[in-house]
Design a protein around this motif. Structure first.
Motif, PDB file in Angstrom:
ATOM      1  N   PHE A 294       0.847  -1.190   0.000  1.00 33.68           N
ATOM      2  CA  PHE A 294       0.000   0.000   0.000  1.00 33.68           C
ATOM      3  C   PHE A 294       0.886   1.246   0.000  1.00 33.68           C
ATOM      4  O   PHE A 294       1.823   1.355   0.799  1.00 33.68           O
ATOM      5  CB  PHE A 294      -0.922  -0.008   1.222  1.00 33.68           C
ATOM      6  N   GLU A 295       0.585   2.170  -0.879  1.00 32.88           N
ATOM      7  CA  GLU A 295       1.422   3.360  -1.057  1.00 32.88           C
ATOM      8  C   GLU A 295       1.130   4.402   0.023  1.00 32.88           C
ATOM      9  O   GLU A 295      -0.035   4.764   0.267  1.00 32.88           O
ATOM     10  CB  GLU A 295       1.169   3.957  -2.440  1.00 32.88           C
ATOM     11  N   ASN A 296       2.175   4.896   0.655  1.00 30.00           N
ATOM     12  CA  ASN A 296       2.049   5.917   1.703  1.00 30.00           C
ATOM     13  C   ASN A 296       2.082   7.308   1.068  1.00 30.00           C
ATOM     14  O   ASN A 296       3.124   7.770   0.616  1.00 30.00           O
ATOM     15  CB  ASN A 296       3.194   5.753   2.715  1.00 30.00           C
ATOM     16  N   ASN A 297       0.933   7.972   1.034  1.00 33.15           N
ATOM     17  CA  ASN A 297       0.839   9.324   0.476  1.00 33.15           C
ATOM     18  C   ASN A 297       0.685  10.386   1.563  1.00 33.15           C
ATOM     19  O   ASN A 297       0.205  11.488   1.295  1.00 33.15           O
ATOM     20  CB  ASN A 297      -0.345   9.414  -0.495  1.00 33.15           C
ATOM     21  N   THR A 298       1.077  10.032   2.788  1.00 35.06           N
ATOM     22  CA  THR A 298       0.927  10.981   3.895  1.00 35.06           C
ATOM     23  C   THR A 298       2.128  11.905   4.035  1.00 35.06           C
ATOM     24  O   THR A 298       2.077  12.861   4.819  1.00 35.06           O
ATOM     25  CB  THR A 298       0.755  10.222   5.219  1.00 35.06           C
ATOM     26  N   ALA A 299       3.227  11.604   3.337  1.00 35.34           N
ATOM     27  CA  ALA A 299       4.491  12.345   3.461  1.00 35.34           C
ATOM     28  C   ALA A 299       5.121  12.170   4.836  1.00 35.34           C
ATOM     29  O   ALA A 299       6.006  12.937   5.224  1.00 35.34           O
ATOM     30  CB  ALA A 299       4.284  13.830   3.163  1.00 35.34           C
ATOM     31  N   ASP A 300       4.657  11.177   5.580  1.00 38.29           N
ATOM     32  CA  ASP A 300       5.214  10.890   6.899  1.00 38.29           C
ATOM     33  C   ASP A 300       5.778   9.474   6.894  1.00 38.29           C
ATOM     34  O   ASP A 300       5.021   8.498   6.931  1.00 38.29           O
ATOM     35  CB  ASP A 300       4.123  11.018   7.968  1.00 38.29           C
ATOM     36  N   PRO A 301       7.108   9.332   6.837  1.00 37.99           N
ATOM     37  CA  PRO A 301       7.715   7.990   6.772  1.00 37.99           C
ATOM     38  C   PRO A 301       7.342   7.101   7.955  1.00 37.99           C
ATOM     39  O   PRO A 301       7.353   5.874   7.834  1.00 37.99           O
ATOM     40  CB  PRO A 301       9.224   8.281   6.749  1.00 37.99           C
ATOM     41  N   GLU A 302       7.010   7.721   9.090  1.00 35.75           N
ATOM     42  CA  GLU A 302       6.658   6.915  10.261  1.00 35.75           C
ATOM     43  C   GLU A 302       5.362   6.137  10.041  1.00 35.75           C
ATOM     44  O   GLU A 302       5.076   5.172  10.753  1.00 35.75           O
ATOM     45  CB  GLU A 302       6.531   7.812  11.495  1.00 35.75           C
ATOM     46  N   LEU A 303       4.562   6.574   9.064  1.00 32.15           N
ATOM     47  CA  LEU A 303       3.301   5.892   8.778  1.00 32.15           C
ATOM     48  C   LEU A 303       3.462   4.786   7.734  1.00 32.15           C
ATOM     49  O   LEU A 303       2.473   4.202   7.293  1.00 32.15           O
ATOM     50  CB  LEU A 303       2.246   6.894   8.322  1.00 32.15           C
ATOM     51  N   ASP A 304       4.700   4.480   7.343  1.00 30.98           N
ATOM     52  CA  ASP A 304       4.924   3.349   6.432  1.00 30.98           C
ATOM     53  C   ASP A 304       4.386   2.059   7.028  1.00 30.98           C
ATOM     54  O   ASP A 304       3.957   1.150   6.303  1.00 30.98           O
ATOM     55  CB  ASP A 304       6.416   3.187   6.139  1.00 30.98           C
ATOM     56  N   VAL A 305       4.420   1.976   8.345  1.00 24.54           N
ATOM     57  CA  VAL A 305       3.961   0.765   9.024  1.00 24.54           C
ATOM     58  C   VAL A 305       2.476   0.505   8.762  1.00 24.54           C
ATOM     59  O   VAL A 305       2.026  -0.643   8.785  1.00 24.54           O
ATOM     60  CB  VAL A 305       4.237   0.872  10.540  1.00 24.54           C
ATOM     61  N   VAL A 306       1.692   1.548   8.499  1.00 26.49           N
ATOM     62  CA  VAL A 306       0.263   1.370   8.213  1.00 26.49           C
ATOM     63  C   VAL A 306       0.080   0.520   6.955  1.00 26.49           C
ATOM     64  O   VAL A 306      -0.771  -0.379   6.900  1.00 26.49           O
ATOM     65  CB  VAL A 306      -0.435   2.736   8.057  1.00 26.49           C
ATOM     66  N   GLY A 307       0.894   0.800   5.916  1.00 26.72           N
ATOM     67  CA  GLY A 307       0.807   0.021   4.690  1.00 26.72           C
ATOM     68  C   GLY A 307       1.138  -1.438   4.923  1.00 26.72           C
ATOM     69  O   GLY A 307       0.474  -2.332   4.385  1.00 26.72           O
ATOM     70  N   LYS A 308       2.175  -1.691   5.738  1.00 21.40           N
ATOM     71  CA  LYS A 308       2.546  -3.072   6.034  1.00 21.40           C
ATOM     72  C   LYS A 308       1.446  -3.769   6.827  1.00 21.40           C
ATOM     73  O   LYS A 308       1.125  -4.939   6.580  1.00 21.40           O
ATOM     74  CB  LYS A 308       3.855  -3.108   6.810  1.00 21.40           C
ATOM     75  N   MET A 309       0.852  -3.049   7.783  1.00 21.71           N
ATOM     76  CA  MET A 309      -0.247  -3.629   8.565  1.00 21.71           C
ATOM     77  C   MET A 309      -1.422  -3.983   7.665  1.00 21.71           C
ATOM     78  O   MET A 309      -2.039  -5.047   7.810  1.00 21.71           O
ATOM     79  CB  MET A 309      -0.683  -2.643   9.654  1.00 21.71           C
TER      80      MET A 309
END
Length: 528
Positions: free
Chosen positions: A167-182
């Motif tokens: 899932f592509e992270n379009n939040t511009a916040d690298p800390e939210l990369d984990v959301v895509g993995k989840m």
């Protein structure tokens, strides 16, 4: 011997020319196989095997080149190197018979130095080949866990494979990369847990790409999916922040990744509670796959919540559709997803079957107010509207629309028989409906609808003056314990034939076997 002298000798003896022939031929062979392995029906590892064979064969080719060609040539300074010498030159003396005095030691040393350098290079090349072969074998055959997983994926039917991409992270916040993995992990777990297909994770795509690199095949992610892993569906998604809310959206693409099968409505939740969004999205995705598997797609505007779908299955697995447990399961499905059409229409059917027509009308009014472009939803609502209004002819027409779509569904087929006979008095229609399904291999003692279908068609045959055909149809049930409907129709067939003796014999047999029916016994005298 100096390197330049060695290379000069190799060039003069066509060593470099023969090596070029081997290398070019090998390269052409690999190119041909890389293009033709699939049309020829070769296994996917065919190119890897050919590469290994050519690599291992290279040092052997160099040795055979020495033994069959080079050692038969003169290896002496200042003499024509391509002029063969009589006999096998295992020693330098045979080559030096034409030499002048004092040249023996020099010629012998020259030949020995060339041979030593040749086999030194052969040893170095052999070591390089051995190292390369080890790497290829390890990458392709010795990574047991990875290879087993990939092998299972490749062997699976394409229709069973579902790929879930990162899932592509379009939040511009690298800390939210984990959301895509989840999100990926959650969806993969749901598909696997409910056995909806063979999953292909981003890690599998990456692992297989690495294997392809070792196999000198194209390894771009899109090529890996489309050309090698070949999933039937690909799940993609992205997420972003809006006004402090986390928004996750997802789509399902076809196997070529150029057509969108469905785009799910975006889900939102608090940015610090991403699992709420992920769970809601997972429920819709699982509902979509369940809907495809259970032919619900024609009835639903959007995929149901998977929890609601499970409650619907629980209801459908009940022994009958007029029990309290059946109704409770339907109510739970509706509570889990108020947009799920099928449990709502089946709840309406429940009340119709127990003759609570006021409740049927109330539920119909609620359903009819929901705007829908779904043709099958509209047809079912028109069917129940006709039933409520007592318009049996229209009800029969609308039900035949459903029957034509699923003529081999035994419940729909049975209901079509009843409507033809009892609602619109068209017994002539039942033969075509009945013959749509064969009961040849069915266990008649366990198939409730089998007896009911035979009974209904037999009653139609009796009305059409075909009582003999009705008796033939009912033979499998007529003398078995139970099957009261079949026995009732059998007696009516004998009565239609005016064969009172056959009726008496049949009742006598029923009394002997303990199968007599009070319903029919009480009514027989008035039927003659």
């Amino acid at each position: 011997m100096k390197l330049n002298d060695f290379l000069k000798e190799c060039r003069e003896k066509d060593v470099l020319k023969n090596l070029s022939i081997y290398l070019v031929s090998s390269w052409l062979l690999l190119q041909v196989i890389s293009v033709t392995w699939e049309p020829l029906g070769l296994p996917k590892v065919a190119l890897t095997y050919v590469l290994l064979f050519l690599l291992i064969g290279f040092p052997f080719y160099l040795y055979l080149l020495w033994r069959l060609r080079i050692r038969k040539l003169r290896i002496t300074a200042g003499v024509d190197p391509k002029k063969p010498v009589k006999g096998d030159l295992a020693t330098a003396k045979d080559a030096l018979e034409v030499s002048t005095d004092g040249t023996v030691n020099e010629a012998y040393s020259y030949r020995a130095a060339f041979r030593q350098m040749y086999f030194t290079f052969l040893l170095i090349i052999g070591a390089i080949v051995l190292f390369s072969v080890t790497l290829i074998i390890k990458a392709n055959f010795l990574n047991s866990g990875q290879e087993s997983n990939l092998g299972t994926i490749l062997d699976a039917d394409s229709s069973d494979k579902i790929a879930v991409l990162t899932f592509e992270n379009n939040t511009a916040d690298p800390e939210l990369d984990v959301v895509g993995k989840m999100a990926v992990d959650w969806i993969l777990h749901g598909i696997t847990q409910n056995k909806m297909g063979q999953v292909i994770s981003p890690k599998i795509v990456e692992d297989y790409a690495n294997v392809l690199k070792a196999s000198i095949l194209p390894s771009e992610d899109d090529n890996v999916l489309k050309e090698y892993l070949k999933p039937s569906k690909v799940i993609t998604g992205s997420y972003y922040l809006r006004e402090g809310k986390l928004i996750i959206q997802s789509s399902i693409l076809d196997q070529n990744m150029n057509k969108t099968l469905i785009s799910f409505e975006a889900v939102s939740c608090a940015a610090d509670s991403p699992l709420e969004c992920i769970e809601a999205l997972k429920q819709r995705i699982l509902g979509y796959f369940a809907m495809q598997e259970d032919n619900l797609a024609d009835f639903e505007e959007m995929p149901p919540n998977f929890e609601a779908y499970q409650y619907l299955l629980e209801a459908q697995n009940k022994d009958d559709n007029i029990s309290d447990e059946y109704l409770n399961a339907l109510n739970q499905a509706i509570a889990a997803d108020s947009t799920f059409f099928m449990p709502q229409v089946q709840r309406l059917e429940y009340y119709y079957n127990i003759d609570e027509f006021a409740t049927v009308d109330s539920l119909y009014q609620i359903l009819s107010k929901v705007s829908s472009n779904n043709k099958r939803q509209t047809n079912l609502l028109n069917l129940y509207d006709a039933l409520i209004q007592g318009d049996n002819r229209s009800a029969y027409k609308y039900f035949l629309n459903e029957y034509r779509l699923e003529p081999f569904e035994i419940e729909i087929n049975s209901t079509a028989l009843v409507l033809a006979l009892q609602f619109v008095n068209r017994p002539q229609d039942t033969e075509a409906i009945y013959n749509k399904m064969s009961m040849q291999d069915m266990d008649l003692d366990k198939c409730l609808y089998c007896e009911f279908r035979s009974f209904t068609h037999a009653m139609s045959l009796i009305e059409l003056g075909k009582a003999r055909e009705a008796l033939d149809l009912l033979k499998p049930f007529a003398n078995k314990k139970g099957h009261e409907l079949a026995k009732e129709a059998t007696i009516k067939a004998y009565i239609a034939l005016g064969d009172k003796a056959a009726v008496d014999d049949y009742f006598a047999n029923l009394n002997l076997t303990g199968n007599a029916m009070a319903l029919c016994v009480g009514g027989i005298p008035n039927l003659f």
